[in-house]
Design a protein around this motif. Structure first.
Motif, PDB file in Angstrom:
ATOM      1  N   VAL A 136      -4.702  14.416   4.795  1.00 41.59           N
ATOM      2  CA  VAL A 136      -4.150  14.415   3.436  1.00 41.59           C
ATOM      3  C   VAL A 136      -2.698  13.924   3.406  1.00 41.59           C
ATOM      4  O   VAL A 136      -2.370  13.057   2.592  1.00 41.59           O
ATOM      5  CB  VAL A 136      -4.307  15.801   2.777  1.00 41.59           C
ATOM      6  CG1 VAL A 136      -3.582  15.857   1.445  1.00 41.59           C
ATOM      7  CG2 VAL A 136      -5.778  16.127   2.590  1.00 41.59           C
ATOM      8  N   PRO A 137      -1.798  14.410   4.268  1.00 42.87           N
ATOM      9  CA  PRO A 137      -0.437  13.869   4.242  1.00 42.87           C
ATOM     10  C   PRO A 137      -0.385  12.382   4.593  1.00 42.87           C
ATOM     11  O   PRO A 137       0.387  11.622   3.998  1.00 42.87           O
ATOM     12  CB  PRO A 137       0.310  14.698   5.291  1.00 42.87           C
ATOM     13  CG  PRO A 137      -0.457  15.950   5.400  1.00 42.87           C
ATOM     14  CD  PRO A 137      -1.883  15.569   5.154  1.00 42.87           C
ATOM     15  N   PHE A 138      -1.212  11.979   5.522  1.00 40.64           N
ATOM     16  CA  PHE A 138      -1.252  10.567   5.903  1.00 40.64           C
ATOM     17  C   PHE A 138      -1.733   9.707   4.731  1.00 40.64           C
ATOM     18  O   PHE A 138      -1.123   8.689   4.402  1.00 40.64           O
ATOM     19  CB  PHE A 138      -2.172  10.400   7.119  1.00 40.64           C
ATOM     20  CG  PHE A 138      -2.204   9.016   7.663  1.00 40.64           C
ATOM     21  CD1 PHE A 138      -1.095   8.488   8.310  1.00 40.64           C
ATOM     22  CD2 PHE A 138      -3.344   8.227   7.524  1.00 40.64           C
ATOM     23  CE1 PHE A 138      -1.119   7.197   8.817  1.00 40.64           C
ATOM     24  CE2 PHE A 138      -3.370   6.941   8.020  1.00 40.64           C
ATOM     25  CZ  PHE A 138      -2.262   6.421   8.672  1.00 40.64           C
ATOM     26  N   ALA A 139      -2.821  10.118   4.097  1.00 41.50           N
ATOM     27  CA  ALA A 139      -3.349   9.381   2.944  1.00 41.50           C
ATOM     28  C   ALA A 139      -2.367   9.427   1.777  1.00 41.50           C
ATOM     29  O   ALA A 139      -2.201   8.435   1.050  1.00 41.50           O
ATOM     30  CB  ALA A 139      -4.695   9.950   2.520  1.00 41.50           C
ATOM     31  N   GLY A 140      -1.699  10.578   1.593  1.00 35.87           N
ATOM     32  CA  GLY A 140      -0.713  10.698   0.522  1.00 35.87           C
ATOM     33  C   GLY A 140       0.456   9.751   0.711  1.00 35.87           C
ATOM     34  O   GLY A 140       0.930   9.124  -0.241  1.00 35.87           O
ATOM     35  N   MET A 141       0.929   9.629   1.952  1.00 38.68           N
ATOM     36  CA  MET A 141       2.034   8.700   2.223  1.00 38.68           C
ATOM     37  C   MET A 141       1.633   7.257   1.949  1.00 38.68           C
ATOM     38  O   MET A 141       2.405   6.479   1.394  1.00 38.68           O
ATOM     39  CB  MET A 141       2.512   8.855   3.671  1.00 38.68           C
ATOM     40  CG  MET A 141       3.232  10.144   3.932  1.00 38.68           C
ATOM     41  SD  MET A 141       3.896  10.384   5.600  1.00 38.68           S
ATOM     42  CE  MET A 141       3.106   9.212   6.615  1.00 38.68           C
ATOM     43  N   ILE A 142       0.422   6.922   2.325  1.00 37.30           N
ATOM     44  CA  ILE A 142      -0.068   5.563   2.079  1.00 37.30           C
ATOM     45  C   ILE A 142      -0.183   5.295   0.583  1.00 37.30           C
ATOM     46  O   ILE A 142       0.243   4.251   0.088  1.00 37.30           O
ATOM     47  CB  ILE A 142      -1.423   5.328   2.792  1.00 37.30           C
ATOM     48  CG1 ILE A 142      -1.208   5.301   4.304  1.00 37.30           C
ATOM     49  CG2 ILE A 142      -2.075   4.045   2.313  1.00 37.30           C
ATOM     50  CD1 ILE A 142      -2.482   5.246   5.104  1.00 37.30           C
ATOM     51  N   LEU A 143      -0.727   6.244  -0.167  1.00 34.48           N
ATOM     52  CA  LEU A 143      -0.894   6.063  -1.609  1.00 34.48           C
ATOM     53  C   LEU A 143       0.451   6.008  -2.325  1.00 34.48           C
ATOM     54  O   LEU A 143       0.654   5.178  -3.222  1.00 34.48           O
ATOM     55  CB  LEU A 143      -1.767   7.167  -2.189  1.00 34.48           C
ATOM     56  CG  LEU A 143      -2.168   7.009  -3.650  1.00 34.48           C
ATOM     57  CD1 LEU A 143      -2.849   5.673  -3.895  1.00 34.48           C
ATOM     58  CD2 LEU A 143      -3.066   8.141  -4.084  1.00 34.48           C
ATOM     59  N   ILE A 144       1.391   6.865  -1.935  1.00 33.33           N
ATOM     60  CA  ILE A 144       2.720   6.832  -2.569  1.00 33.33           C
ATOM     61  C   ILE A 144       3.431   5.523  -2.254  1.00 33.33           C
ATOM     62  O   ILE A 144       4.077   4.926  -3.125  1.00 33.33           O
ATOM     63  CB  ILE A 144       3.550   8.058  -2.140  1.00 33.33           C
ATOM     64  CG1 ILE A 144       2.992   9.303  -2.823  1.00 33.33           C
ATOM     65  CG2 ILE A 144       5.023   7.870  -2.478  1.00 33.33           C
ATOM     66  CD1 ILE A 144       3.639  10.593  -2.399  1.00 33.33           C
ATOM     67  N   THR A 145       3.290   5.032  -1.022  1.00 33.49           N
ATOM     68  CA  THR A 145       3.879   3.732  -0.670  1.00 33.49           C
ATOM     69  C   THR A 145       3.256   2.615  -1.496  1.00 33.49           C
ATOM     70  O   THR A 145       3.957   1.732  -2.004  1.00 33.49           O
ATOM     71  CB  THR A 145       3.695   3.452   0.832  1.00 33.49           C
ATOM     72  OG1 THR A 145       4.282   4.523   1.579  1.00 33.49           O
ATOM     73  CG2 THR A 145       4.336   2.142   1.230  1.00 33.49           C
ATOM     74  N   ALA A 146       1.931   2.646  -1.667  1.00 36.79           N
ATOM     75  CA  ALA A 146       1.253   1.632  -2.479  1.00 36.79           C
ATOM     76  C   ALA A 146       1.722   1.690  -3.930  1.00 36.79           C
ATOM     77  O   ALA A 146       1.961   0.653  -4.566  1.00 36.79           O
ATOM     78  CB  ALA A 146      -0.259   1.818  -2.406  1.00 36.79           C
ATOM     79  N   LEU A 147       1.908   2.891  -4.459  1.00 34.93           N
ATOM     80  CA  LEU A 147       2.393   3.035  -5.835  1.00 34.93           C
ATOM     81  C   LEU A 147       3.825   2.521  -5.974  1.00 34.93           C
ATOM     82  O   LEU A 147       4.175   1.934  -7.008  1.00 34.93           O
ATOM     83  CB  LEU A 147       2.289   4.490  -6.284  1.00 34.93           C
ATOM     84  CG  LEU A 147       0.866   4.987  -6.553  1.00 34.93           C
ATOM     85  CD1 LEU A 147       0.851   6.501  -6.707  1.00 34.93           C
ATOM     86  CD2 LEU A 147       0.280   4.320  -7.776  1.00 34.93           C
ATOM     87  N   GLU A 148       4.648   2.727  -4.964  1.00 42.45           N
ATOM     88  CA  GLU A 148       6.018   2.196  -5.004  1.00 42.45           C
ATOM     89  C   GLU A 148       6.019   0.666  -4.992  1.00 42.45           C
ATOM     90  O   GLU A 148       6.774   0.034  -5.726  1.00 42.45           O
ATOM     91  CB  GLU A 148       6.838   2.727  -3.824  1.00 42.45           C
ATOM     92  CG  GLU A 148       7.263   4.161  -3.986  1.00 42.45           C
ATOM     93  CD  GLU A 148       8.183   4.363  -5.182  1.00 42.45           C
ATOM     94  OE1 GLU A 148       9.105   3.546  -5.389  1.00 42.45           O
ATOM     95  OE2 GLU A 148       7.967   5.334  -5.918  1.00 42.45           O
ATOM     96  N   VAL A 149       5.158   0.088  -4.168  1.00 44.36           N
ATOM     97  CA  VAL A 149       5.059  -1.375  -4.125  1.00 44.36           C
ATOM     98  C   VAL A 149       4.590  -1.908  -5.474  1.00 44.36           C
ATOM     99  O   VAL A 149       5.142  -2.878  -6.015  1.00 44.36           O
ATOM    100  CB  VAL A 149       4.113  -1.820  -2.984  1.00 44.36           C
ATOM    101  CG1 VAL A 149       3.770  -3.298  -3.091  1.00 44.36           C
ATOM    102  CG2 VAL A 149       4.733  -1.506  -1.631  1.00 44.36           C
ATOM    103  N   ILE A 150       3.592  -1.265  -6.049  1.00 45.90           N
ATOM    104  CA  ILE A 150       3.087  -1.674  -7.368  1.00 45.90           C
ATOM    105  C   ILE A 150       4.173  -1.512  -8.422  1.00 45.90           C
ATOM    106  O   ILE A 150       4.310  -2.348  -9.320  1.00 45.90           O
ATOM    107  CB  ILE A 150       1.827  -0.860  -7.722  1.00 45.90           C
ATOM    108  CG1 ILE A 150       0.669  -1.321  -6.846  1.00 45.90           C
ATOM    109  CG2 ILE A 150       1.463  -0.989  -9.192  1.00 45.90           C
ATOM    110  CD1 ILE A 150      -0.532  -0.440  -6.903  1.00 45.90           C
TER     111      ILE A 150
END
Length: 157
Positions: free
Chosen positions: A119-133
C-alpha cells in the motif's frame, strides 16, 4: 480499352471498377466522398473543452486558472477569490480540486495502512503520477487549453 491505375489490368471502356483489385475508374473530385455510403467522422477528443471557452476569457485568466494545479487547495482558494466569474477558471478549479482531493485521500490511505508493504509503495507511485499530471495540466492551462487530466477525468464530484 483502359488500364487500372492501381494494378495495370486491362478493362473495358465502360467498366467503373477493376475486376482484379476493385479500384474505381471514376475520377474522384477533391473534397468528395470516394466511396458513397461510407462516411468517416473526424476524431474528436471528448476530454478537450478548449473550444467551449471564450478566447478573451482564456487569455485574461490563464494564470489564475493554473494556480490550483501548482498550489493545491491554496491555489484553488486564490483562484476563486481572484476571479470566480470566469468559466475557464471554474473549469480548472474543478479539475485541480479533483487532483487535490484524490492526492489527499491516497495520502491518508497510505498513512493508515503503512504497516503493509504494497500500500505505501502503490500510494507513492499514485501520488507521484498525480503530481506529474498536475504539472502537465499546469502547462496546458498556461497554453490556454482546457483538457480534463488523465486518471481523474472520470470522477464526477
Amino acid at each position: 480499352m483502359k488500364f487500372c491505375t492501381n494494378c495495370n489490368t486491362p478493362a473495358d471502356d465502360s467498366a467503373t471498377f477493376c475486376t482484379v483489385c476493385g479500384a474505381s475508374f471514376v475520377p474522384v473530385a477533391p473534397n468528395t466522398v470516394p466511396n458513397p455510403g461510407v462516411y468517416t467522422q473526424p476524431v474528436m477528443n471528448s476530454f478537450d473543452h478548449t473550444a467551449e471557452f471564450d478566447a478573451k476569457d482564456v487569455a485574461e485568466n490563464k494564470l489564475y486558472a493554473s494556480l490550483g494545479y501548482v498550489l493545491g487547495f491554496i491555489g484553488v482558494i486564490i483562484a476563486l477569490l481572484a476571479n470566480k466569474e470566469s468559466a475557464f477558471v471554474q473549469f480548472h478549479i474543478k479539475q485541480a480540486l479533483k487532483i487535490s482531493i484524490v492526492s489527499t485521500l491516497v495520502g491518508i490511505i497510505t498513512a493508515v495502512l503503512c504497516w503493509t508493504f504494497i500500500v505505501p509503495f502503490a500510494g507513492m507511485i499514485l501520488i507521484t503520477a498525480l503530481e506529474v499530471i498536475s504539472y502537465i495540466s499546469f502547462f496546458d492551462t498556461l497554453k490556454g487549453n482546457a483538457k480534463e487530466p488523465a486518471i481523474i477525468r472520470n470522477l464526477n464530484f
